[in-house]
Design a protein around this motif. Structure first.
Motif, mmCIF file in Angstrom:
data_model
loop_
_atom_site.group_PDB
_atom_site.id
_atom_site.type_symbol
_atom_site.label_atom_id
_atom_site.label_comp_id
_atom_site.label_asym_id
_atom_site.label_seq_id
_atom_site.Cartn_x
_atom_site.Cartn_y
_atom_site.Cartn_z
ATOM 1 N N PHE A 161 0.798 -1.229 0.000
ATOM 2 C CA PHE A 161 0.000 0.000 0.000
ATOM 3 C C PHE A 161 0.833 1.284 0.000
ATOM 4 O O PHE A 161 0.464 2.257 -0.682
ATOM 5 N N GLU A 165 0.305 4.084 -2.898
ATOM 6 C CA GLU A 165 -0.038 5.464 -2.541
ATOM 7 C C GLU A 165 0.967 6.443 -3.151
ATOM 8 O O GLU A 165 0.587 7.484 -3.696
ATOM 9 N N HIS A 166 2.231 6.089 -3.066
ATOM 10 C CA HIS A 166 3.259 6.971 -3.615
ATOM 11 C C HIS A 166 3.138 7.061 -5.139
ATOM 12 O O HIS A 166 3.217 8.157 -5.706
ATOM 13 N N ARG A 168 0.501 6.597 -6.949
ATOM 14 C CA ARG A 168 -0.710 7.356 -7.262
ATOM 15 C C ARG A 168 -0.445 8.857 -7.176
ATOM 16 O O ARG A 168 -0.876 9.626 -8.049
ATOM 17 N N LYS A 169 0.267 9.274 -6.145
ATOM 18 C CA LYS A 169 0.565 10.702 -5.983
ATOM 19 C C LYS A 169 1.438 11.228 -7.125
ATOM 20 O O LYS A 169 1.337 12.405 -7.491
ATOM 21 N N ASN A 202 -9.199 -0.573 -1.842
ATOM 22 C CA ASN A 202 -8.543 0.516 -1.124
ATOM 23 C C ASN A 202 -8.037 1.626 -2.040
ATOM 24 O O ASN A 202 -7.809 2.744 -1.583
ATOM 25 N N PHE A 203 -7.872 1.300 -3.341
ATOM 26 C CA PHE A 203 -7.375 2.301 -4.284
ATOM 27 C C PHE A 203 -8.290 2.329 -5.514
ATOM 28 O O PHE A 203 -7.894 1.929 -6.614
#
Length: 359
Positions: A161, A165-166, A168-169, A202-203
């Motif tokens: 995760f 997350e990274h 995606r950013k 979650n994403f």
């Protein structure tokens, strides 16, 4: 193009299976398994013996094979972060060369080992800058160490995760995960698809690409396509069945559609893995593919239509990635491959160092 249908090969490679690239004791069995498996799944006339296959393939060979020896228009070149090879199975440098030399033909994915923790995020950042903001990230469910092969899962909140997350950013759209096909003599556990569920939940703003979808775990994969609009299947390896095991391919495609019906075809993209597999035979076989009546009766499906084929071959990937196909095709209309390509595709391997060595 096939007739007037654009073709996007959503995964191509330039393997380095040369002995000099083996990083540890896992390199040779992984290379030998890849060579043997692809030989067995190629059509007659398109097989390359292991002595010729297990070498360092150049990006020029992959590009010419894809764009001159088949009817492919665009391709996605992946970094393959397989740690039993010193430079990976496909290096960052080759992928950089692909997007630098032929930016209108290629899309590229970065690739890292999530089990490296912060080092994986740092390496992703390096590749992200080098490759010009790639829209995809390619991952493998194993981490190859000197004396052991470790595994991780897509729903791991500590390993997976933070990387998702990274990415995606940074603007990544797609997380592509190698599944279904073990790359060597390793446990099957981490090649199952169940762990993609919680990642997709979650994403929801990321797309999750199941590379080799349809090669195994068909029922589970079909249910994922039916439940998660942000999950899609890449047919690499599965596509080879179309040419050499056509009935098995019918069952694989029908199984993938068994939950979502014909609408699930909108979540399937074409991929051959060239140069691993020669792209021409499976592409031709897929274009001529139809369900037999007994398959339609068994699965309760209508015929697989020309429109569905067009979606799989290029339309779906273009939609997922936001590619304007008309614009991209216009950019390559007069490039070096368009100028070299005649009315027919070039002979198999004729544009590569393996010319005349195919069987």
């Amino acid at each position: 193009m096939i007739e007037d249908v654009p073709v996007i090969d959503a995964v191509v490679h330039s393997y380095n299976l040369d002995e000099s690239n083996f990083a540890n004791k896992w390199g040779r069995p992984s290379a030998e398994l890849t060579a043997a498996a692809t030989y067995a799944a190629q059509s007659v006339g398109y097989r390359v013996p292991a002595s010729e296959y297990m070498r360092d393939w150049t990006i020029e060979e992959t590009a010419s094979m894809v764009f001159l020896e088949s009817n492919t228009d665009l391709a996605v070149h992946h970094v393959l972060p397989v740690g039993c090879f010193k430079e990976g199975m496909v290096s960052v440098e080759k992928t950089h060369e692909a997007i630098t030399r032929w930016p209108n033909r290629f899309i590229v994915y970065a690739g890292v080992d999530p089990m490296a923790g912060q080092a994986a995020i740092d390496e992703f950042d390096r590749q992200f800058e080098l490759l010009g903001n790639p829209p995809g990230l390619k991952l493998y469910p194993n981490s190859w160490r000197e004396d052991e092969v470790l595994g991780w899962k897509m729903d791991d909140p500590e390993i997976a995760f933070p990387l998702f997350e990274h990415a995606r950013k940074r603007g990544v759209k797609v997380i592509a995960i190698h599944k279904a096909v073990p790359l060597g003599p390793y446990p099957l556990e981490h090649y199952r698809v169940d762990d993609i569920d919680r990642a997709a939940m979650n994403f929801p703003d990321l797309q999750f690409e199941i590379v080799h979808g349809g090669s195994a775990f068909l029922e589970e994969t079909a249910w994922q396509l039916g439940r998660f609009p942000n999950v899609f299947v890449n047919l690499e390896i599965t596509c080879a069945m179309a040419a050499v095991k056509p009935k098995m391919f019918q069952y694989a495609i029908a199984s993938l559609l068994s939950v979502g019906g014909p609408l699930a075809a909108q979540q399937i993209v074409w991929g051959t893995g060239a140069m691993a597999y020669h792209p021409h035979p499976p592409l031709e076989a897929f274009w001529n593919f139809q369900f037999d009546q007994d398959v339609m009766d068994h699965y309760g499906l209508p015929q697989f239509t020309r429109e569905m084929k067009a979606a799989v071959l290029g339309g779906n990937y273009a939609r997922i990635m936001g590619i304007d196909l008309d614009e991209r095709l216009a950019l390559i209309a007069d490039d070096e491959f368009s100028k070299l390509k005649g009315a027919d595709v070039a002979l198999p391997y004729s544009t590569t160092r393996s010319a005349g060595k195919n069987e």
